[in-house]
Write an enzyme that holds these catalytic residues in place. Structure first.
Site, PDB file in Angstrom:
ATOM      1  N   ASN A  88       0.808  -1.230   0.000  1.00 32.80           N
ATOM      2  CA  ASN A  88       0.000   0.000   0.000  1.00 32.80           C
ATOM      3  C   ASN A  88       0.841   1.281   0.000  1.00 32.80           C
ATOM      4  O   ASN A  88       0.399   2.297  -0.533  1.00 32.80           O
ATOM      5  CB  ASN A  88      -0.919  -0.032   1.237  1.00 32.80           C
ATOM      6  CG  ASN A  88      -1.462   1.334   1.575  1.00 32.80           C
ATOM      7  OD1 ASN A  88      -2.327   1.857   0.879  1.00 32.80           O
ATOM      8  ND2 ASN A  88      -0.930   1.949   2.631  1.00 32.80           N
ATOM      9  N   SER A 139      -4.111   3.150  -8.336  1.00 33.90           N
ATOM     10  CA  SER A 139      -4.883   4.400  -8.359  1.00 33.90           C
ATOM     11  C   SER A 139      -5.708   4.437  -9.640  1.00 33.90           C
ATOM     12  O   SER A 139      -5.363   3.761 -10.626  1.00 33.90           O
ATOM     13  CB  SER A 139      -3.915   5.584  -8.345  1.00 33.90           C
ATOM     14  OG  SER A 139      -4.599   6.782  -8.626  1.00 33.90           O
ATOM     15  N   TYR A 152       3.619  10.055 -11.504  1.00 28.87           N
ATOM     16  CA  TYR A 152       2.709   9.304 -10.618  1.00 28.87           C
ATOM     17  C   TYR A 152       1.818   8.380 -11.452  1.00 28.87           C
ATOM     18  O   TYR A 152       1.679   7.196 -11.135  1.00 28.87           O
ATOM     19  CB  TYR A 152       1.869  10.278  -9.789  1.00 28.87           C
ATOM     20  CG  TYR A 152       0.926   9.604  -8.804  1.00 28.87           C
ATOM     21  CD1 TYR A 152       1.408   9.025  -7.634  1.00 28.87           C
ATOM     22  CD2 TYR A 152      -0.448   9.558  -9.042  1.00 28.87           C
ATOM     23  CE1 TYR A 152       0.537   8.414  -6.724  1.00 28.87           C
ATOM     24  CE2 TYR A 152      -1.322   8.950  -8.135  1.00 28.87           C
ATOM     25  CZ  TYR A 152      -0.816   8.380  -6.985  1.00 28.87           C
ATOM     26  OH  TYR A 152      -1.674   7.779  -6.077  1.00 28.87           O
ATOM     27  N   SER A 155       3.772   5.499 -12.680  1.00 29.33           N
ATOM     28  CA  SER A 155       4.086   4.526 -11.616  1.00 29.33           C
ATOM     29  C   SER A 155       2.874   3.644 -11.332  1.00 29.33           C
ATOM     30  O   SER A 155       3.012   2.432 -11.114  1.00 29.33           O
ATOM     31  CB  SER A 155       4.566   5.245 -10.348  1.00 29.33           C
ATOM     32  OG  SER A 155       3.494   5.859  -9.645  1.00 29.33           O
ATOM     33  N   LYS A 156       1.681   4.221 -11.365  1.00 33.91           N
ATOM     34  CA  LYS A 156       0.496   3.426 -11.037  1.00 33.91           C
ATOM     35  C   LYS A 156       0.100   2.513 -12.212  1.00 33.91           C
ATOM     36  O   LYS A 156      -0.429   1.415 -11.997  1.00 33.91           O
ATOM     37  CB  LYS A 156      -0.646   4.341 -10.615  1.00 33.91           C
ATOM     38  CG  LYS A 156      -0.372   5.058  -9.281  1.00 33.91           C
ATOM     39  CD  LYS A 156      -0.102   4.080  -8.136  1.00 33.91           C
ATOM     40  CE  LYS A 156      -0.038   4.748  -6.778  1.00 33.91           C
ATOM     41  NZ  LYS A 156       0.184   3.791  -5.671  1.00 33.91           N
TER      42      LYS A 156
HETATM   43  P1  NDP Z   1      -0.714   8.648   3.123  1.00 39.26           P
HETATM   44  O1  NDP Z   1       0.273   9.703   2.768  1.00 39.26           O
HETATM   45  O2  NDP Z   1      -1.746   8.956   4.154  1.00 39.26           O
HETATM   46  O3  NDP Z   1       0.048   7.310   3.532  1.00 39.26           O
HETATM   47  C1  NDP Z   1       1.153   6.845   2.804  1.00 39.26           C
HETATM   48  C2  NDP Z   1       1.819   5.723   3.574  1.00 39.26           C
HETATM   49  O4  NDP Z   1       2.930   5.227   2.814  1.00 39.26           O
HETATM   50  C3  NDP Z   1       2.362   6.164   4.919  1.00 39.26           C
HETATM   51  O5  NDP Z   1       2.114   5.151   5.863  1.00 39.26           O
HETATM   52  C4  NDP Z   1       3.856   6.316   4.680  1.00 39.26           C
HETATM   53  O6  NDP Z   1       4.661   6.062   5.819  1.00 39.26           O
HETATM   54  C5  NDP Z   1       4.104   5.215   3.650  1.00 39.26           C
HETATM   55  N1  NDP Z   1       5.281   5.490   2.828  1.00 39.26           N
HETATM   56  C6  NDP Z   1       5.402   6.425   1.841  1.00 39.26           C
HETATM   57  N2  NDP Z   1       6.633   6.386   1.329  1.00 39.26           N
HETATM   58  C7  NDP Z   1       7.316   5.410   1.988  1.00 39.26           C
HETATM   59  C8  NDP Z   1       8.639   4.921   1.914  1.00 39.26           C
HETATM   60  N3  NDP Z   1       9.527   5.415   1.056  1.00 39.26           N
HETATM   61  N4  NDP Z   1       9.006   3.919   2.754  1.00 39.26           N
HETATM   62  C9  NDP Z   1       8.113   3.424   3.659  1.00 39.26           C
HETATM   63  N5  NDP Z   1       6.838   3.842   3.762  1.00 39.26           N
HETATM   64  C10 NDP Z   1       6.449   4.836   2.941  1.00 39.26           C
HETATM   65  O7  NDP Z   1      -1.429   8.275   1.736  1.00 39.26           O
HETATM   66  P2  NDP Z   1      -2.589   7.241   1.342  1.00 39.26           P
HETATM   67  O8  NDP Z   1      -3.045   6.456   2.486  1.00 39.26           O
HETATM   68  O9  NDP Z   1      -3.550   7.997   0.546  1.00 39.26           O
HETATM   69  O10 NDP Z   1      -1.759   6.336   0.313  1.00 39.26           O
HETATM   70  C11 NDP Z   1      -1.745   4.927   0.329  1.00 39.26           C
HETATM   71  C12 NDP Z   1      -1.705   4.434  -1.105  1.00 39.26           C
HETATM   72  O11 NDP Z   1      -2.941   4.791  -1.753  1.00 39.26           O
HETATM   73  C13 NDP Z   1      -0.591   5.038  -1.967  1.00 39.26           C
HETATM   74  O12 NDP Z   1      -0.001   4.018  -2.741  1.00 39.26           O
HETATM   75  C14 NDP Z   1      -1.334   6.021  -2.862  1.00 39.26           C
HETATM   76  O13 NDP Z   1      -0.687   6.235  -4.100  1.00 39.26           O
HETATM   77  C15 NDP Z   1      -2.657   5.300  -3.030  1.00 39.26           C
HETATM   78  N6  NDP Z   1      -3.758   6.153  -3.476  1.00 39.26           N
HETATM   79  C16 NDP Z   1      -4.233   7.173  -2.683  1.00 39.26           C
HETATM   80  C17 NDP Z   1      -5.237   8.002  -3.142  1.00 39.26           C
HETATM   81  C18 NDP Z   1      -5.746   9.160  -2.351  1.00 39.26           C
HETATM   82  O14 NDP Z   1      -6.505   9.990  -2.921  1.00 39.26           O
HETATM   83  N7  NDP Z   1      -5.410   9.290  -1.076  1.00 39.26           N
HETATM   84  C19 NDP Z   1      -5.856   7.790  -4.461  1.00 39.26           C
HETATM   85  C20 NDP Z   1      -5.296   6.670  -5.200  1.00 39.26           C
HETATM   86  C21 NDP Z   1      -4.301   5.903  -4.706  1.00 39.26           C
HETATM   87  P3  NDP Z   1       4.974   7.198   6.946  1.00 39.26           P
HETATM   88  O15 NDP Z   1       3.727   8.050   7.089  1.00 39.26           O
HETATM   89  O16 NDP Z   1       5.263   6.400   8.174  1.00 39.26           O
HETATM   90  O17 NDP Z   1       6.129   7.978   6.438  1.00 39.26           O
END
Ligand code: NDP
Length: 254
Positions: A88, A139, A152, A155-156
């Site tokens: 995720n 996404s 982005y 990547s998706k």
């Molecule tokens: P958040 O920013 O709320 O959460 C992202 C999570 O990914 C966090 O737990 C963060 O860890 C972790 N993370 C990011 N980069 C790294 C890294 N390099 N190493 C380890 N952990 C990492 O975003 P979302 O919950 O929205 O995102 C979750 C997924 O959903 C993503 O893949 C996003 O692309 C996808 N998505 C989200 C959408 C949206 O509108 N929100 C729409 C479509 C897809 P920490 O906080 O501990 O740094």
């Protein structure tokens, strides 16, 4: 208790969609390994999880190969097996072909694709043993093209194709691989990607037009589909890219 006795590893469990998914799995009796970078947030999520077994909390930077390997190794060391991998974790950055630097491109591809590839490689031998499954978080930007989020979107799209190819490779071993394709979902993603509060509010308001259902999604709504794809209820589904986007993928401007 559909997941009693099942070990689930979730990346990006410290925030947004990953955190909501962890809490729902916990309610279904799962044993959880929760990965993220922010330990305080991971602890908070774990304390909101109503499981009998205490979640294993794993901090690590997923673009660092040693950290990624340690996440899988520690999960196996601690629980002895892995049933489900939820890939995720991800980041968003904006930019066009005229403005996206190679550093940005590398960061997006390394975080959203390479780390997913690496973690899956390491997890697959364990998932074959358990006849488990993988759910990737892609996404609507993987399914459809949007201007201004070039790297982005790329990547998706790679995550979607990764999902389909690995699904075919692992099907003979009874490991299912699927992904969800969320639309705009209210989490920290966009602000971390550079939007200020005012821009974010305008962006959410615009979902009245950009999403057929006229609103953004909630992390819990995406989590429910992730859990369906990880469960026996989806036992004949593999290689699927499932939009959880209020109908956005089906829309065309007119
Ligand atoms: P958040 O920013 O709320 O959460 C992202 C999570 O990914 C966090 O737990 C963060 O860890 C972790 N993370 C990011 N980069 C790294 C890294 N390099 N190493 C380890 N952990 C990492 O975003 P979302 O919950 O929205 O995102 C979750 C997924 O959903 C993503 O893949 C996003 O692309 C996808 N998505 C989200 C959408 C949206 O509108 N929100 C729409 C479509 C897809 P920490 O906080 O501990 O740094």
């Amino acid at each position: 208790m559909a997941f009693a006795g099942k070990v689930i590893l979730i990346t990006g469990a410290s925030s947004g969609i990953g955190a909501a998914t962890a809490k729902q799995f916990a309610g279904l009796g799962a044993t959880l390994a929760l990965a993220g970078r922010n330990m305080d947030n991971l602890k908070q999520v774990a304390s909101d999880c109503s499981t009998k077994s205490i979640p294993l909390l794993l901090t690590g930077e997923l673009t660092n190969e040693k950290d990624t390997k340690a996440i899988v190794d520690k999960t196996i060391e601690h629980f002895g097996k892995l049933d489900v991998l939820i890939n995720n974790a991800g980041i968003l950055e904006t930019g066009t072909i005229e403005t996206t630097t190679l550093d940005q491109y590398d960061r997006l591809m390394n975080t959203n694709v390479r780390s997913m590839y690496h973690l899956s490689m390491l997890a697959v031998p364990h998932l074959i043993k358990s006849k488990g499954s993988i759910v990737n978080v892609s996404s609507v930007n993987g399914l459809r093209a949007f201007p201004g989020v070039l790297a982005y979107c790329m990547s998706k799209a790679a995550v979607d194709q990764f999902t389909r190819c690995v699904a075919l490779e692992l099907a003979p071993k009874q490991v299912r691989v699927n992904c969800v394709n969320p639309g705009v979902t209210v989490t920290n993603l966009h602000k971390r990607g550079g939007m200020n509060q005012e821009q974010y509010e305008a962006f959410l308001k615009k979902t009245q037009e950009t999403h057929a259902l006229g609103r953004p999604g909630k992390p819990e709504e995406v989590a429910r589909t992730i859990i369906f794809l990880a469960s026996e209820d989806s036992s004949f589904i593999t290689g699927a890219t499932v939009p959880v986007d209020g109908g956005r993928h089906a829309m065309c401007p007119r």
